[in-house]
Design an enzyme around this catalytic site. Sequence first.
Site, PDB file in Angstrom:
ATOM      1  N   SER A 413       0.913  -1.039  -0.050  1.00  0.00           N
ATOM      2  CA  SER A 413       0.167  -0.019  -0.011  1.00  0.00           C
ATOM      3  C   SER A 413       0.900   1.204   0.089  1.00  0.00           C
ATOM      4  O   SER A 413       2.127   1.103   0.117  1.00  0.00           O
ATOM      5  CB  SER A 413      -0.812   0.030   1.284  1.00  0.00           C
ATOM      6  N   SER A 451      -3.558  -3.195  -3.180  1.00  0.00           N
ATOM      7  CA  SER A 451      -2.801  -2.071  -2.509  1.00  0.00           C
ATOM      8  C   SER A 451      -3.758  -1.039  -2.056  1.00  0.00           C
ATOM      9  O   SER A 451      -4.647  -0.746  -2.834  1.00  0.00           O
ATOM     10  CB  SER A 451      -1.715  -1.864  -3.762  1.00  0.00           C
ATOM     11  N   ASP A 453      -4.129   2.534  -1.589  1.00  0.00           N
ATOM     12  CA  ASP A 453      -3.443   3.688  -2.316  1.00  0.00           C
ATOM     13  C   ASP A 453      -4.212   4.941  -1.704  1.00  0.00           C
ATOM     14  O   ASP A 453      -5.313   4.930  -2.731  1.00  0.00           O
ATOM     15  CB  ASP A 453      -3.059   3.680  -3.746  1.00  0.00           C
TER      16      ASP A 453
END
Length: 536
Positions: A413, A451, A453
């Site tokens: 991340s 991930s 983000d």
Amino acid sequence: MESSVSCPWCGNDMRLEQRVCPSCLHEVLPWHLEGIDEDGAPERNTLLADADLLSAEESGDTANDSGAAHAGTLSVDEIASMTLEELLAASFICGRCGSRECSVNEAAMNGTGLSRLFDFDYIHLMYTSCEECGKVEWYDSEVLRRKTPEEMSRLLAKLFSDKNKGVTGMNRRRFHEYGLKVGRMKTGPLNSIADVPGVSAGHVTLLSEGDDQPVVRTGVTAILPHQGNLFREKAAAASYVINGFGKTAGLIQVDELGTLEGPVMLTNTFGVSAAAEGALRYMMEQDDGIGGEAGSINIVTGECNDSYLNDMRGLHVRPEHAVEAIRLAKEAWEQRRPVGEGAVGAGTGMVCFGWKGGIGTSSRAVAAAGREYHIGVLVLTNFGSGVDLSILGEPIGQLLARNEADDRKEDGSVIIVVATDLPLDSRQLKRVAKRAAFGLGRTGSIAHHGSGDIVIAFSNGMLTPHDPEQDLLAVQVVREDGPLISECFRAAADATEEAVYSSLFAGTDMSGRSGREVHAFPVDRVIGRFEARSAF
């Protein structure tokens, strides 16, 4: 099958599966049952004791270790005559910046709920704080005070040895210090988020391991939007989700009300609740109205999964660490200390493009109305596949050999915090936050499925009072029909890109759980690639 044992602290019966004694609230783990010290209490293999990481008895080093710096100049008799505080101060060498100046303090922490898993009323923690870069290291003072002068001599030589420079990454230069430049905009004087007046950051780093103990590689980072009362003077704020595989707390209210009313906290995925509790306790201590006549407060906490190196299941982040990170952020502003980068705070156990990642920061100057403003970015990098890494348009990831960390199962991340003193409202901040994704994409990120983000943006150039005196508020905002707002977009993208590179350039070799190792980014091998470029 449940195991019935006697709590090694209070003697009452409990089930080992409970992990916490219901009578005395101590954490009880298998290794707590293996030894009893001379006072009748368990030998404390506390996860906050960096001294146990490099046990003198296990190291085999002698008191005359030639690698010792300050510690090697102290005789056993001198060590015997000095207090623990004096020993740490005399031996100190910062593992990040190489400074020999530090402050040494001791804290007896306490709390309720999860914070009582360790008895902080009983265990006293000592910490060193580097006067140059602000890096903090914690020690269990009880463990250190049990050492004989001979044992302490060997231990200090190991902890503060010059030969550790290659491991800890001392004196590594920042990305821009190699002459490398992202974009055409001017950076701020510090080239960090601290270029935004009033914004500061503090880190608490947790590093520990030992025989039959978990490997701890984690921490907490606190970012203060300004140095006043964050709850009473709320900074304009917004968030933008690039990919939503994350567990960030507090963003629903940010997007609904458009304000930030506390520090931004960063930690590991399983530390979100503890970091939020610590920030909440700090804010309530500062303002008696919170939770009472002034209503509730929204704490924003971002996270990345550091379980590749860190024993994340151990829940080693405690509320007290968040409180200390906030205190250090305040102190950093007062003492004008630079923002630490690399394996510090929340970035301690993070991996970026298969190399050691962590904290990175950068800034850009923006001219408006005859004066200079700044947009600063701080990133927590834990993302990317090694082969995708791109630096200033060069396919660096394809030129470097693959490494073990690049095969980790987690997609990772990234948390991007964008700060500015420009008077941008929440809607405008969301537009700026979206542009951070462009800078992230330039580094090679594709925002993998797993991930998280997330971009968190705020402006201390637009503060909203908690109790306004008038029904209608007059505000000043940046115009959006000219080049100024586009320069804000460019600044966010460029600063984000450089902050990611800075997190890599500041990275250090680090071992972690299950024998894993993550290597520092091979800066020297990469710099030659750019020597012939006009940007150099």
